[in-house]
Each structure stands twice: as C-alpha cells, then as structure tokens.
Design a protein around this motif. Sequence first.
Motif, mmCIF file in Angstrom:
data_model
loop_
_atom_site.group_PDB
_atom_site.id
_atom_site.type_symbol
_atom_site.label_atom_id
_atom_site.label_comp_id
_atom_site.label_asym_id
_atom_site.label_seq_id
_atom_site.Cartn_x
_atom_site.Cartn_y
_atom_site.Cartn_z
ATOM 1 N N ASP A 1 -7.550 -1.442 -11.143
ATOM 2 C CA ASP A 1 -6.863 -1.068 -9.915
ATOM 3 C C ASP A 1 -7.522 -1.774 -8.734
ATOM 4 O O ASP A 1 -8.622 -1.426 -8.328
ATOM 5 N N GLU A 2 -6.861 -2.780 -8.241
ATOM 6 C CA GLU A 2 -7.339 -3.532 -7.075
ATOM 7 C C GLU A 2 -8.783 -4.016 -7.241
ATOM 8 O O GLU A 2 -9.627 -3.774 -6.392
ATOM 9 N N GLN B 1 -10.062 1.832 -8.155
ATOM 10 C CA GLN B 1 -9.907 1.177 -6.863
ATOM 11 C C GLN B 1 -11.162 1.365 -6.002
ATOM 12 O O GLN B 1 -11.575 0.453 -5.309
ATOM 13 N N GLY C 1 -10.117 -6.224 -4.315
ATOM 14 C CA GLY C 1 -10.094 -5.752 -2.932
ATOM 15 C C GLY C 1 -11.429 -6.051 -2.274
ATOM 16 O O GLY C 1 -12.478 -5.949 -2.913
ATOM 17 N N SER D 1 0.839 -1.193 0.000
ATOM 18 C CA SER D 1 0.000 0.000 0.000
ATOM 19 C C SER D 1 0.880 1.252 0.000
ATOM 20 O O SER D 1 1.849 1.328 0.742
ATOM 21 N N THR E 1 -2.482 -4.782 -7.853
ATOM 22 C CA THR E 1 -3.062 -5.524 -6.719
ATOM 23 C C THR E 1 -2.002 -5.841 -5.680
ATOM 24 O O THR E 1 -0.810 -5.759 -5.939
ATOM 25 N N HIS E 2 -2.438 -6.191 -4.465
ATOM 26 C CA HIS E 2 -1.486 -6.814 -3.553
ATOM 27 C C HIS E 2 -1.988 -8.193 -3.123
ATOM 28 O O HIS E 2 -1.633 -8.693 -2.074
#
Lengths: 225, 304
Positions: free
Chosen positions: A161-162, A85, A165, A36, A193-194
Amino acid sequence: MIKFDEVTKTYGKVIALKNVSLEIHKDEFLSLVGQSGAGKSTLISLIIGEERPDSGRILIDDIDVARIRRTDIPFLRRKIGVVFQDIKLLRNRTAYENVAFAMEVSGEKNNSIRKEVPKILEMVGLEDKAKAFPHEMSGGEKQRIAIARALVHKPVLLLADEPTGNLDSINAWDIIQLLLKINKNGTTVILATHAKDLVNSVKKRVVTIEKGEIVLDQQKGKYVL
Amino acid sequence: MNLVTVNRLIRNGVTNFVRNIWLSIAATSIMAITLFIISTIIVLYTLTTLSIDNIKDKVGISAYFNNQVTDLEIQNVKQELEAMAGVKQIEFIPKTVAKEKFIATHKDEPLLLETINEFRDSENPLPNSFAIKAYDLTDYSGITSTLKSERFASYFQKIRDNSKVIDRLFKITDAIKKLGLFLVAIFIVVTVMVMFNTIRLTIYNRRDEVEIMRLVGATNWYIRWPFIIEALLYALLASLVVGIVVFALLFLLSNKVGAFLSLQDLGGTLLEALFWKILSVNVLSSVMLGIIASLFAIRRYLRI
Ligand SMILES: Nc1ncnc2c1ncn2[C@@H]1O[C@H](COP(=O)(O)OP(=O)(O)OP(=O)(O)O)[C@@H](O)[C@H]1O
Ligand SMILES: [Mg+2]
C-alpha cells in the motif's frame, strides 16, 4: 486467486467501496490506482480481514474472507504479506528484529528465524542495516524493511500500500523493481499507489478506482486520471 | 503451542513487568499487603482454634457439695443429673481424693501442705464434688443453671463453671473471622483494581506492538498471554515475598505465641503445616486475582 464479488464497504456514511467486482489471478502484478480517498487501502484491509464488507464476497482460493472465523484470520495473514501505507515498524526494534518479529509471533523456530531473516534482508538489499533502528534509516530503507517483513512468511500474495510514498523517484523506482523481482519469483503482487509515472512504466495490469468504484481495468495499462 | 512460543510469551510477560517497573512494584506491593492480611488471619484463626481444642478438655463444671449431704443423696443427685440432656459424664470426686489432688498440685508449697496436714482425715476441709462434662460447650450454661436451681441449690456450696473462658475464645475467633473477611474483601477489590489499571497501562503502552502483531498473523491468545503472565508475575512475586516474611515471623514468634495461648505443642511440624497452608492459600488466591484482573483488562482494553 482473489475474487471480489459485488463488494460494498461503508464507514458510517462514507461509501469507501461500492459494488466492486474484481478478479486477480495467480502470479499477476496488479497496480491499483486512484486518487486519495478512492478506496485503495480499504480494498487491502478487506483482503486481510482487517475490515469486513457490508455486502458481497471476497474469495481467496475459494475461502470467503468476508465470512472467515476470527480465529482463522491470523492464519490467513501468514499467507499474505502486507506493506502498510504507514509502514508500521516497531520503533524500539532493529531492522533485523522487526523482520524476525513477524516470524516470532507465528511460532517459527529460532533457528529458522536465524536462517531466513538474513536471507530476506539480503534480498531487499539491506543486510548491512540489520542492526539499525527505524529512526536511523531513510524512508526508502524503512519501506524495504517493511517489504522484508511482509515476505518473511513466504506469502503467496503481497499487498503493497503506497510503498513509494514520500520517496524520490530513484528510490521509488528501486522499490518498484524490488516488487517486480518478488513477482517474478512467484508471488502475486497488488500495488496500491497514485505514482503515475511509475505505474505507466511498469506496463502491467492497472485497475483504476474512483470514489469507491472500479472505472477502468486495463492489461498493460496506464494511469489515466 | 510449542516450547519456543511458551518461552517467547513468558519473555514478553517479563518485558511487560520490567518496562513499567514502578507500577509493577506498586501492583506487587498491594497484592503482598492483601496476602499478608490473609496470612495473618489464617495464623490467628489457626492458633485460637488450636488453643480452643487444647483447653476444651479442661472445660467442665465443678460442683462442690455441702458437708452434710449424705452418700445416698449424692447417689440420687448423680442419677438425676445423668438423666439430663447434654450431660456426658459425671465423676464423683470424694473429699479424700480431693485432698490427694490438693497435695499433688501444691507439693512445692510446704506452707500449704503443712496447713492441710493439720487436719485429720475426718476433719478434711475439702468438700466432695462432681466433675461434670457436657457433650457440647453450649450445654454448660444450662447445666449450671439447673445446678443452681431450687431443686439442687441446697446440696451445693459452690458451682464452678469455666466454660466462659472458652466462650470468650469463641467470640474472639468469630471476631477474627468477621473482621478478617471484611478486610480481605476490601483489599481484594483494591488489589484487583490496581492490577487491572497496571495491565491497562501496559496494554496502552504496547498498543502499536499489539496492532502489528495482529497484522502480521499473531493469534489472539499469543497477544493476550503476556498480559496474563504479567499479572501472574505480580501474584507469584507477592506470594514469594509474603511467604518469606510469614516464615520468618512464625519462626521468631513461635515460642512466645505458644506460651501465650498455652499451647504446649506448637512444634515444628505444626508450624510447617501452617506455613505450607498459608503459602498455598496465598499462591492460589493471588493467581486467581491476577487472572481475574488481567482478563478484565484484556477484555476491556485489548482491541484484537
Ligand atoms: N477507519 C475508517 N473510518 C472511517 N472512514 C474511513 C476509514 N478508513 C477509510 N475511511 C474513508 O474511506 C474512504 C476510502 O479510504 P481509503 O483509505 O481506502 O483511501 P485510499 O484510496 O487508500 O486513499 P490514500 O491514497 O489517501 O491512501 C475515505 O473517504 C476515507 O475517509
Ligand atoms: Mg490508502
């Protein structure tokens, strides 16, 4: 297709991206990973001209987005689909209307809207949710609508974007499958992404950024951080 | 820009208007008040100007000779006065003609007629006179004072100058003009401010939508137009309402006003012309104010 050339972007004192050079080829599926605050969303904002870099060039098919005229930005954005996101669906419009909205604002004819929107809703598997408002949909469904909206201009490039999530792993995996399908149909995809496991199972190119700098760029890569 | 887009922009503008219906009504009302003031001023100004035109012909100086003044003296005085700057025309009205006129004007009043007919022609009590016309209204006071000066005073028993009436009318028109401009200026400022604020609020309420529009590829003008259309709706609606009210008032009051300002010809065509004039002034000025207010609000608050 996209080339970042020594791009630096700061927000006041925060250095969001530092000397980033990166080339993304046509039809590629690229996962952009990092913790992040690493600068993933910033990179996406730069591509669509929402933010301008402090220095460096961002070439999309030889057009420098960093120097594009403001009046040309809308036309750039019609060629690039973005899943934000924070999703950014309109609360007071149905799924169908949210998707149609993107076509309306770019001057598409009514009958082509009526033709295209159901097709795209079907593609993301939500044809039965056409009349649902965002608050009547699950997180995964909202993400799909956002993807549908991003695809409605038939973009050559999709920036997600993500998009997983807040989703459980099954739903997240479904979204990734959808993105892979879109990529297979000939759209370049950048996925920020993570979500470690997802990225690892995709087995495509992975670019890792850390504190605004690219630290790893692997073909068939893994999320190593 | 194609027809579909225009259609969408107008629909968006109408949505803006309807979403904040009370604010929209307030903005429309203040615009209507301003237009009504403008209309009233146009009506008053037109009517006074008309009545000035109407009685301009009746303005003049009547100079009544003393009885002992001879024809030759009258000739000389006439020549001398005619040489004066500002004097346009001098008509000599002999006492015989004066008597005929008197009889003509009082033909329904037997008592007066009887009295005047008591006199034989040689005893005619009505004096010889000059009817003097000037080129310009402002010349009358000069001519009157000349007539009253030492040089001429002995010839005349009485000087009558009715240019004062017109003077007063001019003052009234002038006052209407000044007060009107003052009021209009104030209300224009208030109207622009109210509309500016209303549109600012609409922009605020639609900020999410505006952001998304931007991000999915709407052009700046596509985003701006609905707010301009919103302002145009205030303008046109106010013009319509005021147009109807003014039409009704003109229609209802035409007779009374005509009589009051001694205008014989306050007929249909004149009222019609006046109405169209007011309507076009209203539409033009309200549209201009609307565009100004919305452009200011857009410039200031629409972040695109
Ligand atoms: N509009 C902004 N104004 C100021 N600072 C910002 C702004 N946007 C991002 N930043 C800062 O820039 C850095 C990079 O932010 P960015 O949103 O690109 O991170 P990210 O990788 O997308 O993070 P996340 O995974 O949480 O979404 C962060 O330190 C963030 O605080
Ligand atoms: Mg982010």
